[in-house]
Design a protein around this motif. Structure first.
Motif, PDB file in Angstrom:
ATOM      1  N   PRO A  36       0.760  -1.213   0.113  1.00  0.00           N
ATOM      2  CA  PRO A  36       0.127   0.231   0.094  1.00  0.00           C
ATOM      3  C   PRO A  36       0.883   1.406   0.093  1.00  0.00           C
ATOM      4  O   PRO A  36       0.551   2.235  -0.565  1.00  0.00           O
ATOM      5  CB  PRO A  36      -0.643   0.054   1.305  1.00  0.00           C
ATOM      6  CG  PRO A  36      -0.493  -1.589   1.870  1.00  0.00           C
ATOM      7  CD  PRO A  36       0.763  -1.873   1.388  1.00  0.00           C
ATOM      8  N   SER A  37       2.117   1.160   0.627  1.00  0.00           N
ATOM      9  CA  SER A  37       2.828   2.406   0.759  1.00  0.00           C
ATOM     10  C   SER A  37       3.300   3.098  -0.664  1.00  0.00           C
ATOM     11  O   SER A  37       3.641   4.164  -0.825  1.00  0.00           O
ATOM     12  CB  SER A  37       3.959   2.196   1.594  1.00  0.00           C
ATOM     13  OG  SER A  37       4.930   1.203   1.076  1.00  0.00           O
ATOM     14  N   ALA A  38       3.211   2.269  -1.773  1.00  0.00           N
ATOM     15  CA  ALA A  38       3.659   2.651  -2.987  1.00  0.00           C
ATOM     16  C   ALA A  38       2.453   3.033  -3.722  1.00  0.00           C
ATOM     17  O   ALA A  38       2.806   3.586  -5.019  1.00  0.00           O
ATOM     18  CB  ALA A  38       4.045   1.332  -3.779  1.00  0.00           C
ATOM     19  N   GLN A  39       1.232   3.164  -3.268  1.00  0.00           N
ATOM     20  CA  GLN A  39       0.204   3.701  -3.878  1.00  0.00           C
ATOM     21  C   GLN A  39      -0.398   5.016  -3.419  1.00  0.00           C
ATOM     22  O   GLN A  39      -0.356   5.207  -2.193  1.00  0.00           O
ATOM     23  CB  GLN A  39      -1.112   2.459  -3.962  1.00  0.00           C
ATOM     24  CG  GLN A  39      -0.437   1.473  -4.573  1.00  0.00           C
ATOM     25  CD  GLN A  39      -1.436   0.096  -4.131  1.00  0.00           C
ATOM     26  OE1 GLN A  39      -2.553   0.244  -3.948  1.00  0.00           O
ATOM     27  NE2 GLN A  39      -0.642  -1.156  -4.362  1.00  0.00           N
ATOM     28  N   ALA A  40      -0.996   5.890  -4.314  1.00  0.00           N
ATOM     29  CA  ALA A  40      -1.513   6.945  -3.866  1.00  0.00           C
ATOM     30  C   ALA A  40      -2.779   6.826  -3.050  1.00  0.00           C
ATOM     31  O   ALA A  40      -2.814   7.521  -2.037  1.00  0.00           O
ATOM     32  CB  ALA A  40      -1.707   8.023  -5.368  1.00  0.00           C
ATOM     33  N   HIS A  41      -3.566   6.166  -3.539  1.00  0.00           N
ATOM     34  CA  HIS A  41      -5.018   6.107  -2.839  1.00  0.00           C
ATOM     35  C   HIS A  41      -5.475   4.749  -2.638  1.00  0.00           C
ATOM     36  O   HIS A  41      -5.307   3.878  -3.505  1.00  0.00           O
ATOM     37  CB  HIS A  41      -5.937   6.879  -3.452  1.00  0.00           C
ATOM     38  CG  HIS A  41      -5.485   8.425  -3.779  1.00  0.00           C
ATOM     39  ND1 HIS A  41      -5.494   9.257  -2.934  1.00  0.00           N
ATOM     40  CD2 HIS A  41      -5.387   9.018  -4.963  1.00  0.00           C
ATOM     41  CE1 HIS A  41      -5.164  10.367  -3.228  1.00  0.00           C
ATOM     42  NE2 HIS A  41      -5.022  10.277  -4.698  1.00  0.00           N
ATOM     43  N   THR A  42      -5.761   4.239  -1.287  1.00  0.00           N
ATOM     44  CA  THR A  42      -6.016   3.137  -0.999  1.00  0.00           C
ATOM     45  C   THR A  42      -7.419   2.922  -0.203  1.00  0.00           C
ATOM     46  O   THR A  42      -8.235   1.972  -0.786  1.00  0.00           O
ATOM     47  CB  THR A  42      -4.986   2.240  -0.041  1.00  0.00           C
ATOM     48  OG1 THR A  42      -4.684   3.009   0.944  1.00  0.00           O
ATOM     49  CG2 THR A  42      -3.692   2.052  -0.866  1.00  0.00           C
ATOM     50  N   TYR A  43      -7.592   3.727   0.670  1.00  0.00           N
ATOM     51  CA  TYR A  43      -8.834   3.771   1.418  1.00  0.00           C
ATOM     52  C   TYR A  43      -9.051   5.342   1.750  1.00  0.00           C
ATOM     53  O   TYR A  43      -8.244   6.008   2.208  1.00  0.00           O
ATOM     54  CB  TYR A  43      -8.659   2.950   2.593  1.00  0.00           C
ATOM     55  CG  TYR A  43      -9.834   2.707   3.668  1.00  0.00           C
ATOM     56  CD1 TYR A  43     -10.973   2.188   2.955  1.00  0.00           C
ATOM     57  CD2 TYR A  43     -10.015   3.299   4.762  1.00  0.00           C
ATOM     58  CE1 TYR A  43     -12.278   1.876   3.693  1.00  0.00           C
ATOM     59  CE2 TYR A  43     -11.255   3.032   5.348  1.00  0.00           C
ATOM     60  CZ  TYR A  43     -12.266   2.478   4.705  1.00  0.00           C
ATOM     61  OH  TYR A  43     -13.339   2.227   5.435  1.00  0.00           O
ATOM     62  N   GLY A  44     -10.362   5.768   1.825  1.00  0.00           N
ATOM     63  CA  GLY A  44     -10.911   6.993   1.842  1.00  0.00           C
ATOM     64  C   GLY A  44     -10.813   7.686   3.074  1.00  0.00           C
ATOM     65  O   GLY A  44     -10.888   8.899   3.291  1.00  0.00           O
ATOM     66  N   ARG A  45     -10.364   6.864   4.031  1.00  0.00           N
ATOM     67  CA  ARG A  45     -10.026   7.673   5.428  1.00  0.00           C
ATOM     68  C   ARG A  45      -8.474   8.254   5.538  1.00  0.00           C
ATOM     69  O   ARG A  45      -8.393   9.162   6.436  1.00  0.00           O
ATOM     70  CB  ARG A  45     -10.331   6.798   6.803  1.00  0.00           C
ATOM     71  CG  ARG A  45     -10.184   7.463   8.044  1.00  0.00           C
ATOM     72  CD  ARG A  45     -11.139   7.018   9.410  1.00  0.00           C
ATOM     73  NE  ARG A  45     -11.070   5.191   9.141  1.00  0.00           N
ATOM     74  CZ  ARG A  45     -10.059   4.413   9.193  1.00  0.00           C
ATOM     75  NH1 ARG A  45      -8.895   5.083   9.593  1.00  0.00           N
ATOM     76  NH2 ARG A  45     -10.010   3.337   8.971  1.00  0.00           N
ATOM     77  N   THR A  46      -7.896   7.600   4.668  1.00  0.00           N
ATOM     78  CA  THR A  46      -6.343   8.033   4.557  1.00  0.00           C
ATOM     79  C   THR A  46      -6.018   9.350   3.450  1.00  0.00           C
ATOM     80  O   THR A  46      -5.505  10.140   3.766  1.00  0.00           O
ATOM     81  CB  THR A  46      -5.560   6.995   4.222  1.00  0.00           C
ATOM     82  OG1 THR A  46      -6.167   5.732   4.974  1.00  0.00           O
ATOM     83  CG2 THR A  46      -4.041   7.125   4.666  1.00  0.00           C
ATOM     84  N   SER A  47      -6.725   9.001   2.505  1.00  0.00           N
ATOM     85  CA  SER A  47      -6.550  10.164   1.546  1.00  0.00           C
ATOM     86  C   SER A  47      -7.566   9.899   0.350  1.00  0.00           C
ATOM     87  O   SER A  47      -8.332   9.219   0.450  1.00  0.00           O
ATOM     88  CB  SER A  47      -5.248   9.735   0.525  1.00  0.00           C
ATOM     89  OG  SER A  47      -5.368   8.467  -0.168  1.00  0.00           O
ATOM     90  N   ASN A  48      -7.546  11.252  -0.472  1.00  0.00           N
ATOM     91  CA  ASN A  48      -8.640  11.315  -1.546  1.00  0.00           C
ATOM     92  C   ASN A  48      -8.072  12.654  -2.282  1.00  0.00           C
ATOM     93  O   ASN A  48      -7.762  13.543  -1.879  1.00  0.00           O
ATOM     94  CB  ASN A  48      -9.935  11.692  -0.741  1.00  0.00           C
ATOM     95  CG  ASN A  48     -11.158  12.266  -1.626  1.00  0.00           C
ATOM     96  OD1 ASN A  48     -11.110  13.233  -2.259  1.00  0.00           O
ATOM     97  ND2 ASN A  48     -11.955  11.337  -1.875  1.00  0.00           N
ATOM     98  N   PRO A  49      -8.237  12.342  -3.597  1.00  0.00           N
ATOM     99  CA  PRO A  49      -7.878  13.075  -4.596  1.00  0.00           C
ATOM    100  C   PRO A  49      -8.481  14.344  -4.401  1.00  0.00           C
ATOM    101  O   PRO A  49      -7.833  15.631  -4.851  1.00  0.00           O
ATOM    102  CB  PRO A  49      -7.961  12.505  -5.825  1.00  0.00           C
ATOM    103  CG  PRO A  49      -8.692  11.292  -5.708  1.00  0.00           C
ATOM    104  CD  PRO A  49      -8.873  11.162  -4.365  1.00  0.00           C
ATOM    105  N   THR A  50      -9.703  14.580  -4.117  1.00  0.00           N
ATOM    106  CA  THR A  50     -10.547  15.873  -4.168  1.00  0.00           C
ATOM    107  C   THR A  50      -9.865  16.698  -2.682  1.00  0.00           C
ATOM    108  O   THR A  50      -9.681  17.999  -2.889  1.00  0.00           O
ATOM    109  CB  THR A  50     -11.995  15.570  -3.590  1.00  0.00           C
ATOM    110  OG1 THR A  50     -12.392  14.756  -4.725  1.00  0.00           O
ATOM    111  CG2 THR A  50     -12.705  17.040  -4.062  1.00  0.00           C
ATOM    112  N   TRP A  51      -9.543  16.123  -1.588  1.00  0.00           N
ATOM    113  CA  TRP A  51      -8.890  16.610  -0.483  1.00  0.00           C
ATOM    114  C   TRP A  51      -7.482  17.276  -1.161  1.00  0.00           C
ATOM    115  O   TRP A  51      -7.107  18.488  -0.731  1.00  0.00           O
ATOM    116  CB  TRP A  51      -8.487  15.823   0.371  1.00  0.00           C
ATOM    117  CG  TRP A  51      -9.432  15.030   1.249  1.00  0.00           C
ATOM    118  CD1 TRP A  51     -10.888  15.197   0.922  1.00  0.00           C
ATOM    119  CD2 TRP A  51      -9.442  13.871   2.194  1.00  0.00           C
ATOM    120  NE1 TRP A  51     -11.447  14.227   1.896  1.00  0.00           N
ATOM    121  CE2 TRP A  51     -10.672  13.490   2.537  1.00  0.00           C
ATOM    122  CE3 TRP A  51      -8.232  13.353   2.815  1.00  0.00           C
ATOM    123  CZ2 TRP A  51     -10.631  12.562   3.514  1.00  0.00           C
ATOM    124  CZ3 TRP A  51      -8.375  12.310   3.419  1.00  0.00           C
ATOM    125  CH2 TRP A  51      -9.431  11.822   3.886  1.00  0.00           C
TER     126      TRP A  51
END
Ligand code: PLP
Length: 371
Positions: A36-51
């Motif tokens: 997961p550490s190599a990926q921009a987005h995995t789960y919505g509580r950690t990151s979101n492109p709109t944020w």
């Protein structure tokens, strides 16, 4: 680039065939396999492109990396609770935002953090810095609109070994830039003038030292103080008009403060452009904000005034497109006179707002004379 230009383009870098501002990305999980550490987005509580897009916009304006939170209080709490440990000492403004003070009382003291408070006016908090870990400023304070010298207090706090946070909600990032004045954290309830349409709750924290970001990001995903993508997208859309909105509302607020100061039935008119240290305001602020506070003779007079308003809406909160007013003491919490009114200038024509306030004050006087 000047502010009006920066807010329009902040956080937007459209490519051919793409919209100026990409729509909200509504996702809980993202497609992801492996590390997961190599990926921009995995789960919505950690990151979101709109944020990420809105945070980039705010980061450009604040002058430091930024995180968006579910509300102003979620942003406030991330700094107050997420960066303090038992044994720490936090110095608060005694006239700061009521829920911030209640949170400190209920959540900090019970966790072994010592809370000290002094008024914003005159930089009185500077006298309580011995052994402090965090100095929390709110300037102009809400609802009293007192102003303190951020650069001077930040120097003194840093000399005492304390970090400095500024709640910049009433001025917004266009009115004043706390990081440039030496603060470590710039905190804002975007619910208010930053987004300005009264249709969402949101907050953010910007940091001067990028190392201060990771603990706040961990706090956000651990406690789940995450904003909805749709609200975040609305906020980014609204940010483009911040300069235009603030110019209108600040000009109206100043005109209202001056008109109220000329009336015998209105006392204690508070607005950074009218009652605060003019030299400090000119040095520290680029806009004074949309709020004017003032006192009428009694709770009854203030209620009669609010009831007689035809255009200005009775409501709490401030910084929206609609002018609003409320008798502040209807809430417990603020140490204000029973007839204290907080008014927020919206985007209506200033003459219409001034006329409505004048007719409502006259109506309140007549009601009081008849009683
Ligand atoms: C409104 C406000 C907050 C809290 O914002 P919410 O979005 O309502 O949680 C914090 N600080 C100040 C100065 C405010 O006016």
């Amino acid at each position: 680039m000047r502010d009006a230009t920066r807010v329009v383009h902040a956080g937007r870098s459209p490519r051919p065939g793409e919209p100026f501002l990409a729509g909200p990305v509504l996702a809980a999980p993202y497609v992801s396999a492996g590390d997961p550490s190599a990926q921009a987005h995995t789960y919505g509580r950690t990151s979101n492109p709109t944020w990420t897009a809105y945070e980039a916009a705010l980061g450009e304006l604040e002058g430091g990396p930024t995180l968006v939170f579910a509300s102003g209080m979620a942003a406030v709490s991330a700094v107050l609770l997420g960066t303090t440990r038992p044994g720490d000492v936090v110095v608060l403004p005694s006239d700061g935002y009521w829920t911030m003070r209640a949170t400190a009382r209920d959540q900090l003291t019970t966790r072994g953090v010592e809370v000290r408070s002094a008024p914003t006016a005159g930089g009185a908090q500077g006298g309580l810095l011995d052994g402090a870990s965090l100095l929390w400023l709110e300037t102009p304070s809400n609802p009293g609109l007192d102003v303190c010298d951020i650069a001077d207090l930040a120097r003194r706090a840093h000399a005492a070994g304390a970090r400095v946070a500024v709640d910049n909600t009433t001025a917004t990032v266009l009115g004043q830039t706390p990081l440039a004045l030496g603060a470590d954290y710039s905190v804002c309830a975007d619910t208010k003038a930053t987004t300005g349409h009264g249709d969402l709750l949101l907050g953010h924290v910007a940091v001067g030292d990028p190392d201060l970001l990771a603990p706040l990001a961990a706090w956000r995903s651990q406690v789940g103080a995450v904003p909805g993508p749709f609200e975040t997208w609305l906020a980014h859309r609204s940010l483009a008009t911040l300069d235009v909105r603030l110019r209108r509302s600040c000009a109206t607020a100043l005109a209202v403060a001056q008109a109220l100061a000329a009336r015998l039935d209105v006392g204690d008119v508070r607005h950074p452009g009218v009652h605060a240290d003019a030299e400090l305001v000119a040095r520290q602020m680029r806009a004074c904000g949309p709020i004017v506070s003032f006192s009428l003779a009694s709770a009854t007079a203030a209620d009669a005034f609010i009831d007689a308003l035809a255009l200005v809406l009775p409501a709490t909160s401030f910084g929206g497109v609609h002018s609003t007013a409320e008798r502040r003491a209807r809430w417990a919490g603020d140490d204000v006179a029973p007839g204290w009114v907080r008014f927020s200038a919206g985007l209506e024509d200033a003459e219409d707002v001034l006329a409505d306030l004048a007719q409502a004050l006259d109506a309140a006087q007549h009601a009081m004379a008849a009683a």
